[in-house]
Design a protein around this motif. Structure first.
Motif, short mmCIF file in Angstrom:
data_model
loop_
_atom_site.label_atom_id
_atom_site.label_comp_id
_atom_site.label_asym_id
_atom_site.label_seq_id
_atom_site.Cartn_x
_atom_site.Cartn_y
_atom_site.Cartn_z
N ILE A 5 0.86 -1.18 0.00
CA ILE A 5 0.00 0.00 0.00
C ILE A 5 0.89 1.23 0.00
CG2 ILE A 5 -1.79 1.28 1.24
CD1 ILE A 5 -2.69 -1.36 2.48
N ALA A 16 -6.22 2.25 4.75
CA ALA A 16 -6.31 0.99 4.01
C ALA A 16 -5.58 -0.13 4.75
CB ALA A 16 -5.74 1.17 2.61
N ILE A 75 -1.68 -1.44 -3.97
CA ILE A 75 -2.79 -0.50 -3.80
C ILE A 75 -2.24 0.92 -3.76
CG2 ILE A 75 -4.78 0.16 -2.39
CD1 ILE A 75 -4.75 -2.66 -1.19
N THR A 77 -2.53 4.90 -3.49
CA THR A 77 -3.56 5.75 -2.86
C THR A 77 -3.42 7.22 -3.20
OG1 THR A 77 -2.31 6.12 -0.81
CG2 THR A 77 -3.69 4.13 -0.92
N LEU A 99 -4.53 -2.23 -7.93
CA LEU A 99 -5.91 -1.84 -7.63
C LEU A 99 -6.13 -0.43 -8.16
CD1 LEU A 99 -7.95 -3.66 -6.09
CD2 LEU A 99 -7.72 -2.10 -4.16
N ARG A 258 -9.97 7.33 -6.99
CA ARG A 258 -9.23 6.57 -5.98
C ARG A 258 -10.12 6.36 -4.78
NH1 ARG A 258 -8.74 10.55 -2.39
NH2 ARG A 258 -8.31 12.67 -3.10
N LEU A 274 -13.17 -1.08 -0.37
CA LEU A 274 -11.80 -1.57 -0.51
C LEU A 274 -11.78 -3.09 -0.51
CD1 LEU A 274 -8.75 -1.38 -0.60
CD2 LEU A 274 -8.75 -1.04 1.89
N ILE A 278 -10.75 -5.59 -3.67
CA ILE A 278 -9.70 -6.60 -3.56
C ILE A 278 -10.24 -7.98 -3.94
CG2 ILE A 278 -8.20 -7.81 -1.94
CD1 ILE A 278 -7.87 -5.15 -0.45
#
Length: 315
Positions: A5, A16, A75, A77, A99, A258, A274, A278
């Motif tokens: 992340i 997250a 991921i 962000t 993602l 996002r 989220l 996933i």
């Protein structure tokens, strides 16, 4: 599966990580940020300082970091990273799935002027808008902000033509000021083929540029408006639509392609975008189970608080 992340010094990346930790994620949680001073060690198994997304070596550094830590899912962000990944059309990097929303949703939303033009041409209500230096407002007040970027950074309200000429910078975006101030909404949207479209309408109050408190509301006309935006963008993934409810109906002023700063709030209320994202990306076999979605009741309120972290480094 190990997860990486980004932006873990910020509220979205750190949030997250908290969600995945609470979910009981079985793989390692790794984090990166351009800063080294943050409480990431309390949530992530490993964290590192990354180059800025604008750096020429960002993608090569990221690929090497993903390979070194055997990452299966990345991921991002921050909009800066999403912009670079989208520009290169990346859905995977070094074998890790990314993602990220579909190309059209990200490309349109990252450019604030392109977003207004794209949606307006497709019949959706948008504020009067233009580019500083190319066009000028016919009435005031207006909002002036950078063409790309996130949050409330460098956003200013301008009340007259003289101030506009003095303070608005060429190339920035100007938009009609939407009133009233107490009718601002943030609307997380998630869509996938497997799950369909889920929308949460949150009336909010800002605090320091972030949603400080808010309430789940039942506003069918807002939900319909946001659903039409998702349809026009052919959304696959998660975005956040920010709008105001004016006398003429809902009107957006920005779309964030996002996850947004309310992701922990809404996850706790059962809007687990989220986790859905996933699951739909890596498959149910790699993720802990989730209960069926039950929309939070209108009137559910939430508040942003504070949490302290203390670490001691031996001398």
């Amino acid at each position: 599966m190990n997860v990486l992340i980004s932006g873990i010094a910020g509220d979205i990346g750190f949030g997250a990580g908290r969600i995945l930790r609470d979910w009981g994620w079985s793989g390692r949680l790794c984090g990166i940020d351009i800063q080294s001073e943050h409480p990431g060690e309390f949530v992530f198994d490993q964290h590192a300082v990354a180059p800025r997304a604008a750096d020429a070596n960002y993608l090569s550094w990221l690929a090497l970091h993903i390979e070194r830590h055997h990452i299966g899912l990345f991921i991002p962000t921050s909009e800066a990273e999403i912009a670079v990944l989208s520009e290169h059309g990346l859905r995977e990097i070094a074998g890790a799935r990314i993602l990220i929303a579909n190309q059209q949703a990200t490309t349109v939303s990252l450019d604030k002027q392109a977003c207004m033009s794209f949606l307006g041409q497709r019949g959706l209500r948008v504020p009067k808008n233009g580019i500083v230096g190319a066009t000028s407002p016919l009435s005031y007040p207006v909002i002036v902000k950078p063409r790309a970027g996130q949050g409330s950074k460098q956003v200013q309200k301008i009340d007259d033509a003289q101030t506009f000429g003095e303070r608005a910078l060429a190339g920035q975006v100007w938009q009609e000021y939407l009133a009233p101030d107490d009718q601002e909404y943030t609307c997380p949207v998630y869509h996938s083929v497997a799950r369909g479209t889920h929308i949460l309408v949150l009336r909010r109050t800002l605090s320091g540029g972030l949603t400080g408190r808010g309430e789940v509301v039942n506003e069918p006309h807002i939900e319909h408006y946001v659903a039409e935006i998702a349809r026009v963008l052919e959304l696959d993934g998660a975005i956040n639509v920010q709008l105001r409810l004016t006398a003429d109906g809902p009107c957006l002023f920005e779309i964030n392609p996002r996850l947004s700063s309310t992701l922990v709030f809404r996850d706790k209320m059962g809007f687990c975008d989220l986790r859905w994202w996933i699951q739909d990306t890596v498959g149910l076999e790699h993720t802990p189970p989730l209960p069926p979605y039950r929309p939070p009741s209108p009137g559910t309120r939430f508040f942003r608080g504070a949490q302290e972290y203390i670490t001691c480094t031996p001398l």
